[in-house]
Enzyme design. Structure first.
Site, PDB file in Angstrom:
ATOM      1  N   GLU A 177       0.890  -1.172   0.000  1.00  0.00           N
ATOM      2  CA  GLU A 177       0.000   0.000   0.000  1.00  0.00           C
ATOM      3  C   GLU A 177       0.917   1.208   0.000  1.00  0.00           C
ATOM      4  O   GLU A 177       1.568   1.512   1.001  1.00  0.00           O
ATOM      5  CB  GLU A 177      -0.919  -0.030   1.224  1.00  0.00           C
ATOM      6  CG  GLU A 177      -1.996   1.044   1.236  1.00  0.00           C
ATOM      7  CD  GLU A 177      -1.575   2.275   2.009  1.00  0.00           C
ATOM      8  OE1 GLU A 177      -1.202   3.283   1.341  1.00  0.00           O
ATOM      9  OE2 GLU A 177      -1.596   2.252   3.241  1.00  0.00           O
ATOM     10  N   CYS A 213      -1.364   8.997   3.124  1.00  0.00           N
ATOM     11  CA  CYS A 213      -1.241   8.360   1.807  1.00  0.00           C
ATOM     12  C   CYS A 213      -2.493   8.584   0.971  1.00  0.00           C
ATOM     13  O   CYS A 213      -2.481   8.359  -0.236  1.00  0.00           O
ATOM     14  CB  CYS A 213      -0.954   6.873   1.968  1.00  0.00           C
ATOM     15  SG  CYS A 213      -2.183   5.990   2.949  1.00  0.00           S
TER      16      CYS A 213
END
Length: 691
Positions: A268, A307
């Site tokens: 990720e 993120c």
């Protein structure tokens, strides 16, 4: 920079140590971990000499077997109880979190957001997965004409270790959102946090160990800058889950041992996420203000160190000036300072090194854009929100390739809906994109155009905004991840998160053999008559495959007429002989729900007993018509069982029993089948009860 509290308390005595093979490693080289607020030591990172091969073997040989003895539900209860334990200690976690630069609101996302995710994941696992050491997935596949050879998928615990390499921006959430599903899957974990903020991850991990809720060997912790030769000793039963930069992720993913042994690697990565203002939205609309607020919040929450933050703000060209001015006005009100001050809206970046990297990345972008806003200059780890504008974003690649990890966004104008879609997809994969529009046709077109390139897509209008969790918030109920640059991985997703950590296997054999393996009744398997009426048996007494065969009932014309009058269902196929003669059946047939009700009358025991109530029905299918003059006979079979936790308001301890029901006619033809769910008293209390 002068903060509001230069004398803020630090914890320089805190030693961030590794926890390996059930022991804290207190000796090793020490490195100061610095507060983002005042640049003073918060703790020392103690890097011990770790035998990583032995650590892996300990997890596999001690933690793995201990977890695999438990059912998925038992593991899930441990995660639930652990989340409650950590929640009770959250204030000391908040205190440390401020040194990462996080405000109370920022820390809430990380700390309580993390513990909340544990609760949700535990609940979803207990509701949707089997109460067995493994999960029986989906229905049976018939692989032969006669039904004597069938297939069944199950998901089983791997006999390896889950390696979790976590980023600096969410020391708590990033750790527990990986740990919880892995433990529920029966896989022990070794956790490697980023040194930045590792003192917070360490404090939470220390509480995990002190709780003694998880079995010995199920979790270990690495306090180090780099994890030595850890990856060299992994095997095909192990897995790696990484969160961080795409560059580091690709380097780890291409490790020779990872490649050679096809070791599962989930990544990720940070991505250039976008938010799109729909072409229908004007400055006088509520959606416009919602858009400005969302972009501004995503720039400043966690000081833009998410993120999922909005790096690219995509707007109609005719709205460029309106958006620029509105966003500048929003950001000009951002109070920057000590995150412990209640009036501060944005704290510092996580470290002075992160601030330096942010400035370097920003400089690259400033070479190809216009800088239109910077809220002052700051020192150390402190910075200010930045707005850039790229007037020709279809021609400038760098704005879709370079991410400045901090409080910034680049505004990009578009000239058509198709161009908006192309711009959103131009970053070649992101974790999330969002769209603000009041037009559902535009929403459908842009969403489906963007869908292949994004892991999550949020569509907001004035109707959904009030309860929206926001562009930047992955929810534990849904998957988190994205294609391409975002890593190509997938985390969270409720019960899916547990299955990500398990091995799916296709079983083949006879129905009876597979039933004995998977501990769940399979259609066609041999059954055995229950020693007494199943509704008179306690949860512990019921066994998978026990059955009851009812007496035969003949269906009469009066039954059909009475049911029509009682239910109000006078559909012609049940009540009009002339019209029914032209139907698919060519005659009057009984209501499907009459058959369902009559079947219940055949298997229900009227007396008081352990069965408390029927609270659900699944997979109902009416397979053949039943006409007046036909007979029906019902078979009730124990399919599977699930223990439920006794709460304070529950009068009795109980479990859920799933029963397969088969209704056949006089020719032994199956006319209906379904599964019912009942609550059934337990004789015995368990450790999970009343906790």
């Amino acid at each position: 920079m002068e903060t509001d509290n230069q004398n803020q308390e630090t914890s320089s005595e805190l030693k961030v140590q590794s926890y390996i093979q059930g022991k804290w490693l207190s000796k090793g080289s020490e490195t100061d971990l610095i507060s983002a607020i005042n640049e003073k030591p918060v703790a020392q990172l103690v890097e011990a000499d770790i035998d990583y091969q032995s650590a892996l073997e300990y997890g596999r040989n001690v933690g793995g077997p201990a977890l695999r003895k438990l059912t998925i539900h038992e593991r899930a209860f441990k995660i639930k109880f652990l989340a409650a334990y950590l929640m009770e200690r959250k204030e000391k976690h908040y205190k440390l979190s401020s040194h990462t630069g996080a405000t109370r609101k920022d820390s809430w996302i990380d700390i309580e957001g993390g513990y909340g995710s544990m609760f949700v994941l535990s609940s979803k696992a207990r509701r949707e997965l089997s109460d067995l050491p493994f999960h029986v997935e989906g229905g049976t596949e018939r692989l032969s004409r006669g039904g004597t050879f069938v297939g069944q998928h199950i998901c089983v615990p791997k006999h390896g270790i889950a390696i979790h390499i976590n980023a600096f921006n969410f020391p708590v959430w990033g750790m527990v959102e990986k740990l919880a599903p892995a433990i529920m899957a029966g896989q022990p974990c070794i956790i490697k946090p980023s040194p930045v903020g590792s003192y917070l991850a360490y404090e939470v991990f220390k509480d995990i160990i002190e709780s003694e809720i998880l079995p010995e060997g199920s979790v270990q912790f690495i306090a180090a800058d780099k994890p030595g030769d850890l990856l060299d000793h992994l095997n095909s039963q192990d897995s790696v889950s990484f969160t961080g930069s795409a560059t580091t992720g690709k380097k780890l993913k291409s490790h020779p041992n990872i490649v050679a042994n096809s070791i599962q690697f989930n990544m990720e990565a940070d991505s250039l996420n976008a938010s799109i203002l729909g072409p229908d939205v004007t400055p006088d609309m509520e959606e416009f203000n919602l858009f400005i607020k969302e972009v501004g919040m995503e720039m400043t929450v966690k000081t833009g160190q998410k993120c999922t933050a909005i790096r690219r703000t995509i707007v109609p060209r005719e709205r460029l000036e309106d958006v620029s001015e509105a966003l500048k006005n929003f950001l000009s009100k951002t109070t920057i300072g000590d995150p412990t001050d209640k009036d501060t809206r944005m704290g510092p970046l996580a470290s002075s090194l992160q601030s330096q990297r942010f400035d370097e990345q920003l400089a690259v972008l400033e070479d190809v854009t216009d800088s239109i806003f910077s809220n002052g200059t700051h020192e150390g780890a402190f910075t200010s929100p930045k707005i850039l504008v790229c007037h020709q974003p279809m021609k400038v690649d760098k704005v879709h390739e370079v991410e400045a990890f901090g409080p910034m966004t680049t505004i990009m104008p578009y000239d058509s809906t198709e161009e908006a879609i192309q711009l959103a997809n131009k970053s070649d994969g992101s974790l999330v994109a969002s769209l603000f529009t009041a037009d559902d046709d535009i929403a459908a077109k842009i969403t489906l155009g963007c869908a292949p390139y994004h892991g999550r897509f949020m569509v907001i209008n004035k109707d959904s905004a009030g309860e929206s969790t926001g562009h930047g918030s992955p929810m534990p109920h849904m998957v988190h991840g994205g294609p391409g640059r975002a890593g190509g991985g997938e985390e969270l997703g409720g019960a899916r998160a547990v299955l990500h950590n398990m091995q799916r296997i296709a079983l083949q054999g006879s129905p009876t053999t597979l039933m004995n393996i998977v501990k769940q009744h399979i259609k066609g398997a041999e059954t055995k008559e229950a020693p007494k009426h199943p509704f008179q048996m306690y949860f512990e007494e019921l066994e998978v495959g026990q059955s009851l065969l009812s007496d035969v009932r003949k269906v009469k014309d009066q039954d059909v007429e009475d049911f029509a009058n009682l239910s109000g269902d006078h559909f012609y196929a049940h009540t009009d002989p002339d019209a029914a003669s032209r139907s698919l059946f060519g005659k009057i047939v009984a209501h499907g729900y009459f058959v369902l009700s009559a079947a219940a009358g055949q298997f229900v025991h009227p007396d008081e007993g352990p069965v408390l109530l029927n609270y659900g029905l699944e997979n109902l299918a009416f397979l053949a018509p039943v006409a007046p003059g036909d007979t029906i006979q019902t078979k009730l079979i124990v399919k599977r069982k699930t223990v439920r936790q006794q709460r304070e308001m529950d009068l009795f301890p109980f479990g859920v029993v799933y029963w397969d029901v088969e209704v056949k006619n006089q020719e032994d033809v199956l006319v209906a089948e379904y599964t019912i769910l009942t609550l059934v008293k337990r004789k015995n209390k368990l450790d999970i009860d009343l906790i």
